[in-house]
Design a protein around this motif. Structure first.
Motif, PDB file in Angstrom:
ATOM      1  N   ASN A 226     -12.822  34.185 -43.709  1.00  0.00           N
ATOM      2  CA  ASN A 226     -12.793  33.115 -44.709  1.00  0.00           C
ATOM      3  C   ASN A 226     -14.183  32.480 -44.814  1.00  0.00           C
ATOM      4  O   ASN A 226     -15.001  32.606 -43.894  1.00  0.00           O
ATOM      5  CB  ASN A 226     -11.752  32.040 -44.352  1.00  0.00           C
ATOM      6  N   GLY A 227     -14.417  31.815 -45.926  1.00  0.00           N
ATOM      7  CA  GLY A 227     -15.683  31.135 -46.121  1.00  0.00           C
ATOM      8  C   GLY A 227     -15.623  30.216 -47.332  1.00  0.00           C
ATOM      9  O   GLY A 227     -14.982  30.543 -48.332  1.00  0.00           O
ATOM     10  N   TRP A 228     -16.255  29.074 -47.247  1.00  0.00           N
ATOM     11  CA  TRP A 228     -16.283  28.143 -48.372  1.00  0.00           C
ATOM     12  C   TRP A 228     -17.520  27.251 -48.261  1.00  0.00           C
ATOM     13  O   TRP A 228     -18.049  26.994 -47.185  1.00  0.00           O
ATOM     14  CB  TRP A 228     -15.017  27.292 -48.405  1.00  0.00           C
ATOM     15  N   LEU A 229     -17.993  26.791 -49.434  1.00  0.00           N
ATOM     16  CA  LEU A 229     -19.182  25.954 -49.519  1.00  0.00           C
ATOM     17  C   LEU A 229     -18.795  24.493 -49.596  1.00  0.00           C
ATOM     18  O   LEU A 229     -17.805  24.125 -50.236  1.00  0.00           O
ATOM     19  CB  LEU A 229     -20.011  26.322 -50.746  1.00  0.00           C
ATOM     20  N   ASN A 237     -23.697  23.506 -47.367  1.00  0.00           N
ATOM     21  CA  ASN A 237     -23.305  24.019 -46.060  1.00  0.00           C
ATOM     22  C   ASN A 237     -22.219  25.069 -46.245  1.00  0.00           C
ATOM     23  O   ASN A 237     -21.249  24.843 -46.978  1.00  0.00           O
ATOM     24  CB  ASN A 237     -22.791  22.900 -45.161  1.00  0.00           C
ATOM     25  N   LEU A 238     -22.381  26.210 -45.578  1.00  0.00           N
ATOM     26  CA  LEU A 238     -21.387  27.278 -45.660  1.00  0.00           C
ATOM     27  C   LEU A 238     -20.532  27.275 -44.399  1.00  0.00           C
ATOM     28  O   LEU A 238     -21.047  27.376 -43.287  1.00  0.00           O
ATOM     29  CB  LEU A 238     -22.077  28.644 -45.817  1.00  0.00           C
ATOM     30  N   ASN A 239     -19.228  27.153 -44.583  1.00  0.00           N
ATOM     31  CA  ASN A 239     -18.282  27.202 -43.474  1.00  0.00           C
ATOM     32  C   ASN A 239     -17.676  28.600 -43.391  1.00  0.00           C
ATOM     33  O   ASN A 239     -17.069  29.069 -44.360  1.00  0.00           O
ATOM     34  CB  ASN A 239     -17.172  26.177 -43.683  1.00  0.00           C
ATOM     35  N   LEU A 240     -17.822  29.246 -42.253  1.00  0.00           N
ATOM     36  CA  LEU A 240     -17.292  30.584 -42.046  1.00  0.00           C
ATOM     37  C   LEU A 240     -16.222  30.567 -40.957  1.00  0.00           C
ATOM     38  O   LEU A 240     -16.316  29.802 -39.993  1.00  0.00           O
ATOM     39  CB  LEU A 240     -18.400  31.562 -41.642  1.00  0.00           C
ATOM     40  N   ALA A 241     -15.213  31.425 -41.141  1.00  0.00           N
ATOM     41  CA  ALA A 241     -14.194  31.637 -40.105  1.00  0.00           C
ATOM     42  C   ALA A 241     -14.295  33.082 -39.656  1.00  0.00           C
ATOM     43  O   ALA A 241     -14.129  34.010 -40.460  1.00  0.00           O
ATOM     44  CB  ALA A 241     -12.801  31.338 -40.656  1.00  0.00           C
ATOM     45  N   VAL A 242     -14.595  33.295 -38.381  1.00  0.00           N
ATOM     46  CA  VAL A 242     -14.765  34.640 -37.815  1.00  0.00           C
ATOM     47  C   VAL A 242     -13.655  34.864 -36.800  1.00  0.00           C
ATOM     48  O   VAL A 242     -13.453  34.045 -35.894  1.00  0.00           O
ATOM     49  CB  VAL A 242     -16.144  34.801 -37.152  1.00  0.00           C
ATOM     50  N   PRO A 270     -12.795  34.045 -28.272  1.00  0.00           N
ATOM     51  CA  PRO A 270     -11.775  34.594 -27.353  1.00  0.00           C
ATOM     52  C   PRO A 270     -10.932  35.670 -28.029  1.00  0.00           C
ATOM     53  O   PRO A 270     -10.910  35.790 -29.259  1.00  0.00           O
ATOM     54  CB  PRO A 270     -10.934  33.357 -27.003  1.00  0.00           C
ATOM     55  N   ALA A 271     -10.207  36.439 -27.231  1.00  0.00           N
ATOM     56  CA  ALA A 271      -9.364  37.509 -27.761  1.00  0.00           C
ATOM     57  C   ALA A 271      -8.301  36.944 -28.686  1.00  0.00           C
ATOM     58  O   ALA A 271      -7.646  35.945 -28.376  1.00  0.00           O
ATOM     59  CB  ALA A 271      -8.719  38.277 -26.612  1.00  0.00           C
ATOM     60  N   GLY A 272      -8.138  37.570 -29.848  1.00  0.00           N
ATOM     61  CA  GLY A 272      -7.113  37.183 -30.804  1.00  0.00           C
ATOM     62  C   GLY A 272      -7.305  35.813 -31.427  1.00  0.00           C
ATOM     63  O   GLY A 272      -6.346  35.261 -31.978  1.00  0.00           O
ATOM     64  N   SER A 273      -8.511  35.264 -31.374  1.00  0.00           N
ATOM     65  CA  SER A 273      -8.749  33.898 -31.858  1.00  0.00           C
ATOM     66  C   SER A 273      -9.744  33.877 -33.005  1.00  0.00           C
ATOM     67  O   SER A 273     -10.452  34.854 -33.267  1.00  0.00           O
ATOM     68  CB  SER A 273      -9.260  33.004 -30.715  1.00  0.00           C
ATOM     69  N   THR A 274      -9.777  32.728 -33.687  1.00  0.00           N
ATOM     70  CA  THR A 274     -10.702  32.502 -34.798  1.00  0.00           C
ATOM     71  C   THR A 274     -11.605  31.335 -34.455  1.00  0.00           C
ATOM     72  O   THR A 274     -11.151  30.301 -33.942  1.00  0.00           O
ATOM     73  CB  THR A 274      -9.928  32.185 -36.090  1.00  0.00           C
ATOM     74  N   ARG A 275     -12.879  31.487 -34.739  1.00  0.00           N
ATOM     75  CA  ARG A 275     -13.848  30.428 -34.496  1.00  0.00           C
ATOM     76  C   ARG A 275     -14.636  30.142 -35.777  1.00  0.00           C
ATOM     77  O   ARG A 275     -14.898  31.044 -36.571  1.00  0.00           O
ATOM     78  CB  ARG A 275     -14.805  30.809 -33.362  1.00  0.00           C
ATOM     79  N   ALA A 276     -14.988  28.857 -35.937  1.00  0.00           N
ATOM     80  CA  ALA A 276     -15.743  28.438 -37.125  1.00  0.00           C
ATOM     81  C   ALA A 276     -17.237  28.490 -36.846  1.00  0.00           C
ATOM     82  O   ALA A 276     -17.683  28.267 -35.709  1.00  0.00           O
ATOM     83  CB  ALA A 276     -15.334  27.029 -37.532  1.00  0.00           C
TER      84      ALA A 276
END
Length: 627
Positions: A226-229, A237-242, A270-276
């Motif tokens: 995901n990503g949004w400005l 600022n660009l927010n990314l979800a990895v 971490p395993a199976g997780s999402t970080r911003a």
């Protein structure tokens, strides 16, 4: 064996070439022949008989000449071949195989799409159709032979969208017909739409065999999902979800590139997780953010962002009145030094970023306003022309409206959603939504081909439209701010009026970049036919764009950044359906279905012509006429 009456022609006008046999006949009739001498003693008795039998003798001579017959047949067959003859053949529906290939984003992991192609060419029959399973089914080939089917399967492209496999099965069963076969090649990791198993059961009940062939296996992956400005204090600022789809912790590096400027960062997930991850202070133009070590799916390793260059500089409002509702709105929205008022159009606009034309006339615009404003827009400026009788002095070469006159009351409707139209009051009518605004007077006209209409009147006159020219933009607003008894509408007196101007300035200033940053699977309608350059370098001339690739699209001077941003497609470590455990509910319904299949017989005619030519050469050689 088809009868002569069953033969049809694709190009019947080519049969006019049969007239070529006439010169051949004349040529043989005029060939030198033996001269008969008249003997005076017999002339009286034989001359009449000779005249009577002359034609029949010539015809018999022609018919007995094999060269004449061969050449006559050659001309007839060549004329028939030019007309593209064909016959219609009856085909049993069970001979038809429809190959369905899932070419969604997840199929790019671990060579899954290449595996599907290799397996598909081994399952072809006499008659084949090829369907690509995307968010809508795409018919790539209809009823082709094995050779053509192999060519089309090899051309199956990689696409950055989800696949509606159920819709592809429904579409394919109509192609195959009762007794036909549909073979689906997919990783069955995920899909959009209905459950493929349900559609498989319905197709089999209708007498169509459906077989699921699974390709690939579970794969490791870390991707941008995901990503949004956001705009904060004037900065982008660009927010990314990895997300880490693996079963162990991972650290990825991020490479951020804007033009020649590069920077980087790291992110532990971490395993199976999402970080911003936040990318601050993005500059205008194109920015690419790429993670390294993302796994086997590359399409979600890069995020593309485009921030348009906004209008920079002060705002100039040109109006013959001393105080207007637009002035009040601008004073509320902009610092005092950023807006300037003038009763006439200056010759030099280089110090301004946006020029707003209010109520203008011949005196306020000057002798050549079109030239001044065109140069300003071409160099990157923005012109907002509000409804005024004086706009006829500018002409339609610049404005996004061709003015034809004046009209009275009208209803308004939003034609295309846009950040500018978001604050316009609407009537609550689902079937035919209209603008909740009374308009008693408006300018009648039409939009140029390259203009985009956002809002229009009931007589199709543009009320809110814009067009890009050079490096800038021209906007026409058919709702002016005249109040009192002479008001054209009640818009200027509504609380939404200053909000509208805030959204307008944000959109033109580049702070609203939603139109330039979209997700794959989106369909974009354009105001006219334009040349589109896709991320893979291919081009298409069209009035609509189906965004099915991740990357940068170029439409004239405009740039659109498209991203997958789909966690389900990125999760290539998950298999939602095990095809090996799927059972068949196929019901045998043997029947013959007549399908209009053309069988071209032109090659057979050509082979006969070649044989006749060889025969002619043999005869000539035997007659010793070949030198």
């Amino acid at each position: 064996m088809a009868a002569i009456s069953d033969i049809l022609f694709s190009s019947p006008l080519a049969l006019l070439a049969l007239a070529s046999i006439i010169p051949l006949i004349i040529l043989y009739l005029l060939r030198p022949r033996t001269i008969d001498l008249d003997i005076p003693s017999l002339l009286f008795f034989l001359k009449r008989e000779v005249q009577r039998n002359k034609l029949s003798l010539l015809l018999r001579k022609l018919i007995r000449d094999p060269l004449f017959l061969i050449q006559l047949l050659v001309l007839i067959l060549l004329s028939l071949a030019a007309a593209a003859p064909y016959i219609m053949e009856e085909k049993v529906s069970g001979q038809h195989t429809v190959i369905v290939i899932d070419n969604s984003a997840s199929m790019q992991a671990g060579g899954r799409l290449d595996e599907a192609k290799a397996m598909a060419v081994e399952r072809l029959s006499a008659v084949n159709s090829v369907v690509w399973a995307q968010n809508v089914p795409v018919l790539a080939l209809k009823e082709g032979d094995k050779t053509r089917a192999k060519e089309v399967i090899a051309l199956t492209p990689q696409r950055a969208i989800s696949a509606d496999i159920a819709a592809a099965i429904t579409y394919s069963q109509r192609l195959a017909g009762s007794g036909g076969t549909v073979i689906v090649f997919s990783d069955f990791a995920t899909w959009s739409g209905n459950d493929p198993l349900v559609e498989k059961g319905l197709a089999e009940y209708n007498g169509v065999r459906v077989e699921f062939v699974q390709v690939g296996g579970k794969s490791n992956n870390i991707g941008i999902v995901n990503g949004w400005l956001e705009v904060k204090d004037g900065a982008y600022n660009l927010n990314l979800a990895v997300k880490n789809f693996n079963d162990r912790k991972a650290t990825v590096s991020l490479d951020i590139r804007t033009g020649n400027e590069k920077r980087g960062g790291t992110l532990s997930i971490p395993a199976g997780s999402t970080r911003a991850y936040i990318v601050p202070n993005l500059k205008t133009g194109i920015t690419e953010i790429t993670i390294t070590g993302g796994g086997e799916l590359n399409i979600d390793d890069t995020a593309y962002v485009y921030i348009p260059v906004g209008a920079e500089g002060r705002v100039l409002l040109v109006d013959t009145r001393e105080q207007t509702a637009t002035m009040t709105a601008l004073e509320l929205l902009l610092p005092a030094g950023d807006v300037e008022y003038s009763s006439s159009l200056p010759q030099d606009l280089s110090g301004y970023g946006i020029v707003i034309l209010g109520m203008v006339d011949n005196n306020s615009l000057g002798p050549d306003p079109a030239a001044i404003l065109t140069g300003f827009v071409d160099s990157g400026g923005v012109v907002i022309a509000t409804a005024s009788p004086g706009l006829t002095l500018i002409g339609g070469s610049l404005l996004p409206i061709n003015i034809t006159g004046m009209s009275n009351e009208t209803d308004l409707k939003v034609v295309r959603e846009n950040p500018v139209t978001a604050g316009i009051p609407m009537k609550d009518q689902e079937d035919d939504p209209k603008v909740d605004l009374e308009v008693v007077r408006h300018i009648r006209g039409s939009a140029p081909e390259d203009a985009t209409i956002l809002m229009e009147a009931s007589d199709d006159s543009p009320i809110l439209s814009y067009r890009r020219q050079g490096e800038g933009t021209v906007v026409y607003l058919g709702l002016n701010d005249v109040t009192g008894d002479d008001a054209w509408s009640g818009f200027a007196a509504m609380p939404q009026f200053p909000i509208f101007w805030k959204q307008m300035l944000n959109w033109l200033g580049g702070t609203d970049s939603s139109e330039h940053n979209i997700r794959t699977g989106t369909v974009i309608r354009m105001p006219s036919t334009q040349t589109i350059t896709y991320p893979d370098g291919s081009t298409l001339t069209s009035s609509s764009l189906w965004v099915d690739q991740a990357g940068l699209y170029h439409i004239g001077p405009q740039v659109i950044a498209a991203n997958l941003y789909d966690a389900r497609e990125s999760d290539v470590n998950e298999i939602s359906l095990d095809a090996s455990s799927v059972t068949s509910r196929y019901i045998e319904r043997p029947e013959v279905v007549r399908v209009d299949v053309k069988k071209d017989i032109t090659p057979y005619l050509i082979w006969v012509v070649l044989g006749l030519i060889i025969l002619e050469l043999i005869i000539i050689k035997r007659r010793r006429e070949l030198s």
